[in-house]
Design a protein around this motif. Structure first.
Motif, PDB file in Angstrom:
ATOM      1  N   ASN A  91      36.332   3.390 -12.246  1.00 11.89           N
ATOM      2  CA  ASN A  91      36.977   2.526 -11.247  1.00 11.89           C
ATOM      3  C   ASN A  91      38.426   2.209 -11.606  1.00 11.89           C
ATOM      4  O   ASN A  91      38.996   1.231 -11.116  1.00 11.89           O
ATOM      5  CB  ASN A  91      36.182   1.233 -11.075  1.00 11.89           C
ATOM      6  CG  ASN A  91      34.854   1.489 -10.406  1.00 11.89           C
ATOM      7  OD1 ASN A  91      34.807   2.129  -9.360  1.00 11.89           O
ATOM      8  ND2 ASN A  91      33.776   1.018 -11.006  1.00 11.89           N
ATOM      9  N   LEU A  93      41.266   3.506 -10.798  1.00 10.13           N
ATOM     10  CA  LEU A  93      42.248   3.486  -9.712  1.00 10.13           C
ATOM     11  C   LEU A  93      42.253   2.137  -8.999  1.00 10.13           C
ATOM     12  O   LEU A  93      43.318   1.560  -8.747  1.00 10.13           O
ATOM     13  CB  LEU A  93      41.982   4.617  -8.712  1.00 10.13           C
ATOM     14  CG  LEU A  93      42.566   5.982  -9.054  1.00 10.13           C
ATOM     15  CD1 LEU A  93      41.938   6.610 -10.261  1.00 10.13           C
ATOM     16  CD2 LEU A  93      42.442   6.902  -7.861  1.00 10.13           C
ATOM     17  N   ASP A  94      41.085   1.630  -8.696  1.00  7.74           N
ATOM     18  CA  ASP A  94      40.991   0.332  -8.014  1.00  7.74           C
ATOM     19  C   ASP A  94      41.496  -0.805  -8.905  1.00  7.74           C
ATOM     20  O   ASP A  94      42.205  -1.704  -8.442  1.00  7.74           O
ATOM     21  CB  ASP A  94      39.554   0.045  -7.587  1.00  7.74           C
ATOM     22  CG  ASP A  94      39.060   1.010  -6.517  1.00  7.74           C
ATOM     23  OD1 ASP A  94      39.886   1.488  -5.722  1.00  7.74           O
ATOM     24  OD2 ASP A  94      37.849   1.283  -6.494  1.00  7.74           O
ATOM     25  N   ILE A  95      41.150  -0.759 -10.175  1.00  3.53           N
ATOM     26  CA  ILE A  95      41.571  -1.814 -11.100  1.00  3.53           C
ATOM     27  C   ILE A  95      43.079  -1.745 -11.316  1.00  3.53           C
ATOM     28  O   ILE A  95      43.764  -2.773 -11.366  1.00  3.53           O
ATOM     29  CB  ILE A  95      40.798  -1.714 -12.436  1.00  3.53           C
ATOM     30  CG1 ILE A  95      39.293  -1.868 -12.186  1.00  3.53           C
ATOM     31  CG2 ILE A  95      41.290  -2.777 -13.418  1.00  3.53           C
ATOM     32  CD1 ILE A  95      38.419  -1.493 -13.380  1.00  3.53           C
ATOM     33  N   TYR A  97      45.237  -0.751  -9.215  1.00  7.79           N
ATOM     34  CA  TYR A  97      45.883  -1.309  -8.024  1.00  7.79           C
ATOM     35  C   TYR A  97      45.839  -2.838  -8.048  1.00  7.79           C
ATOM     36  O   TYR A  97      46.775  -3.496  -7.600  1.00  7.79           O
ATOM     37  CB  TYR A  97      45.266  -0.764  -6.736  1.00  7.79           C
ATOM     38  CG  TYR A  97      46.212  -0.964  -5.577  1.00  7.79           C
ATOM     39  CD1 TYR A  97      47.305  -0.125  -5.397  1.00  7.79           C
ATOM     40  CD2 TYR A  97      46.048  -2.034  -4.706  1.00  7.79           C
ATOM     41  CE1 TYR A  97      48.199  -0.334  -4.360  1.00  7.79           C
ATOM     42  CE2 TYR A  97      46.935  -2.247  -3.667  1.00  7.79           C
ATOM     43  CZ  TYR A  97      48.013  -1.400  -3.496  1.00  7.79           C
ATOM     44  OH  TYR A  97      48.910  -1.618  -2.488  1.00  7.79           O
ATOM     45  N   GLN A  98      44.782  -3.417  -8.612  1.00 10.67           N
ATOM     46  CA  GLN A  98      44.723  -4.873  -8.768  1.00 10.67           C
ATOM     47  C   GLN A  98      45.849  -5.343  -9.698  1.00 10.67           C
ATOM     48  O   GLN A  98      46.469  -6.388  -9.453  1.00 10.67           O
ATOM     49  CB  GLN A  98      43.373  -5.314  -9.338  1.00 10.67           C
ATOM     50  CG  GLN A  98      42.226  -5.183  -8.376  1.00 10.67           C
ATOM     51  CD  GLN A  98      40.900  -5.535  -9.026  1.00 10.67           C
ATOM     52  OE1 GLN A  98      40.654  -5.250 -10.194  1.00 10.67           O
ATOM     53  NE2 GLN A  98      40.023  -6.167  -8.264  1.00 10.67           N
ATOM     54  N   SER A 119      50.921   2.795  -9.108  1.00  9.37           N
ATOM     55  CA  SER A 119      50.506   2.463  -7.743  1.00  9.37           C
ATOM     56  C   SER A 119      51.006   3.512  -6.757  1.00  9.37           C
ATOM     57  O   SER A 119      50.272   3.928  -5.849  1.00  9.37           O
ATOM     58  CB  SER A 119      51.042   1.083  -7.364  1.00  9.37           C
ATOM     59  OG  SER A 119      50.807   0.827  -6.003  1.00  9.37           O
ATOM     60  N   ILE A 122      48.853   6.535  -7.101  1.00  6.72           N
ATOM     61  CA  ILE A 122      47.552   6.310  -6.464  1.00  6.72           C
ATOM     62  C   ILE A 122      47.682   6.460  -4.951  1.00  6.72           C
ATOM     63  O   ILE A 122      46.852   7.113  -4.308  1.00  6.72           O
ATOM     64  CB  ILE A 122      46.983   4.923  -6.843  1.00  6.72           C
ATOM     65  CG1 ILE A 122      46.625   4.875  -8.335  1.00  6.72           C
ATOM     66  CG2 ILE A 122      45.760   4.586  -5.988  1.00  6.72           C
ATOM     67  CD1 ILE A 122      46.301   3.479  -8.845  1.00  6.72           C
ATOM     68  N   ASP A 123      48.727   5.859  -4.390  1.00  3.72           N
ATOM     69  CA  ASP A 123      48.942   5.968  -2.942  1.00  3.72           C
ATOM     70  C   ASP A 123      49.160   7.419  -2.525  1.00  3.72           C
ATOM     71  O   ASP A 123      48.612   7.855  -1.506  1.00  3.72           O
ATOM     72  CB  ASP A 123      50.131   5.109  -2.507  1.00  3.72           C
ATOM     73  CG  ASP A 123      49.813   3.620  -2.521  1.00  3.72           C
ATOM     74  OD1 ASP A 123      48.623   3.259  -2.612  1.00  3.72           O
ATOM     75  OD2 ASP A 123      50.770   2.822  -2.447  1.00  3.72           O
ATOM     76  N   ARG A 126      45.747   9.137  -2.723  1.00  4.57           N
ATOM     77  CA  ARG A 126      44.790   8.704  -1.704  1.00  4.57           C
ATOM     78  C   ARG A 126      45.274   8.938  -0.277  1.00  4.57           C
ATOM     79  O   ARG A 126      44.494   9.336   0.582  1.00  4.57           O
ATOM     80  CB  ARG A 126      44.478   7.221  -1.881  1.00  4.57           C
ATOM     81  CG  ARG A 126      43.596   6.920  -3.062  1.00  4.57           C
ATOM     82  CD  ARG A 126      43.277   5.447  -3.121  1.00  4.57           C
ATOM     83  NE  ARG A 126      42.274   5.162  -4.133  1.00  4.57           N
ATOM     84  CZ  ARG A 126      42.003   3.951  -4.587  1.00  4.57           C
ATOM     85  NH1 ARG A 126      42.662   2.907  -4.119  1.00  4.57           N
ATOM     86  NH2 ARG A 126      41.081   3.771  -5.503  1.00  4.57           N
ATOM     87  N   LYS A 136      42.345  13.244  -9.661  1.00  5.54           N
ATOM     88  CA  LYS A 136      41.816  11.930 -10.037  1.00  5.54           C
ATOM     89  C   LYS A 136      41.736  11.815 -11.557  1.00  5.54           C
ATOM     90  O   LYS A 136      42.079  10.776 -12.121  1.00  5.54           O
ATOM     91  CB  LYS A 136      40.439  11.704  -9.415  1.00  5.54           C
ATOM     92  CG  LYS A 136      39.877  10.331  -9.684  1.00  5.54           C
ATOM     93  CD  LYS A 136      38.578  10.078  -8.966  1.00  5.54           C
ATOM     94  CE  LYS A 136      38.079   8.665  -9.278  1.00  5.54           C
ATOM     95  NZ  LYS A 136      36.811   8.379  -8.608  1.00  5.54           N
TER      96      LYS A 136
END
Length: 156
Positions: A91, A93-95, A97-98, A119, A122-123, A126, A136
């Motif tokens: 996880n 990528l999600d973390i 971004y947080q 970020s 990641i953008d 995605r 990834k």
């Protein structure tokens, strides 16, 4: 719940009564005690946020604890999330971004600028054209490397 995380949630307007109770239980586990802390730790459903906050404020006063600044709480939260990346690479990528959202809220401090680049990657991965053909796995390697770097810098 750690004190800095609780205050971070307060600053973000995302704190719930259960967060105060979990904080009180953690404080008791760490051998802290006060009249209001003991009461806070025993509150049960239905919970009232105003009652929880009142006992929390009283406990802070009784324990002589000062409210940390938003910047201190944010730095702690970034460390917390960096550790989470190392524990849960799937996880990442999600973390990451947080973490970027915290960096953005701090108005992009120079020592955290790498998270802005991450970020963007990641953008691109995605949602963008992904001109650099990022995978990834490659993104996760970059994120894990920066999380380690972040923890190394913050431990100094």
């Amino acid at each position: 719940m750690d004190t800095f995380l609780l205050f971070y949630k307060q600053y973000k307007g995302d704190v719930k009564s259960i967060d105060y109770i979990n904080w009180a239980l953690k404080m008791l586990e760490n051998d802290c005690s006060s009249f209001s802390l003991n009461i806070l730790s025993t509150l049960r459903e239905p919970l009232n946020i105003f009652e929880s906050e009142d006992y929390f404020r009283r406990a802070l006063s009784e324990l002589n604890l000062q409210e940390p600044s938003y910047e201190e709480c944010s730095a702690y939260y970034i460390r917390h999330l960096s550790k989470k990346i190392l524990q849960d690479e799937e996880n990442a990528l999600d973390i990451a971004y947080q973490i970027y959202e915290v960096v953005r809220d701090l108005d992009y401090p120079e020592d955290l600028e790498e998270w802005c680049y991450i970020s963007d990657m990641i953008d691109d991965f995605r949602y963008g054209d992904n001109h650099s053909n990022l995978s990834k796995a490659a993104l996760i390697v970059t994120i894990v490397k920066e999380a380690k770097n972040q923890l190394r810098k913050s431990s100094k």
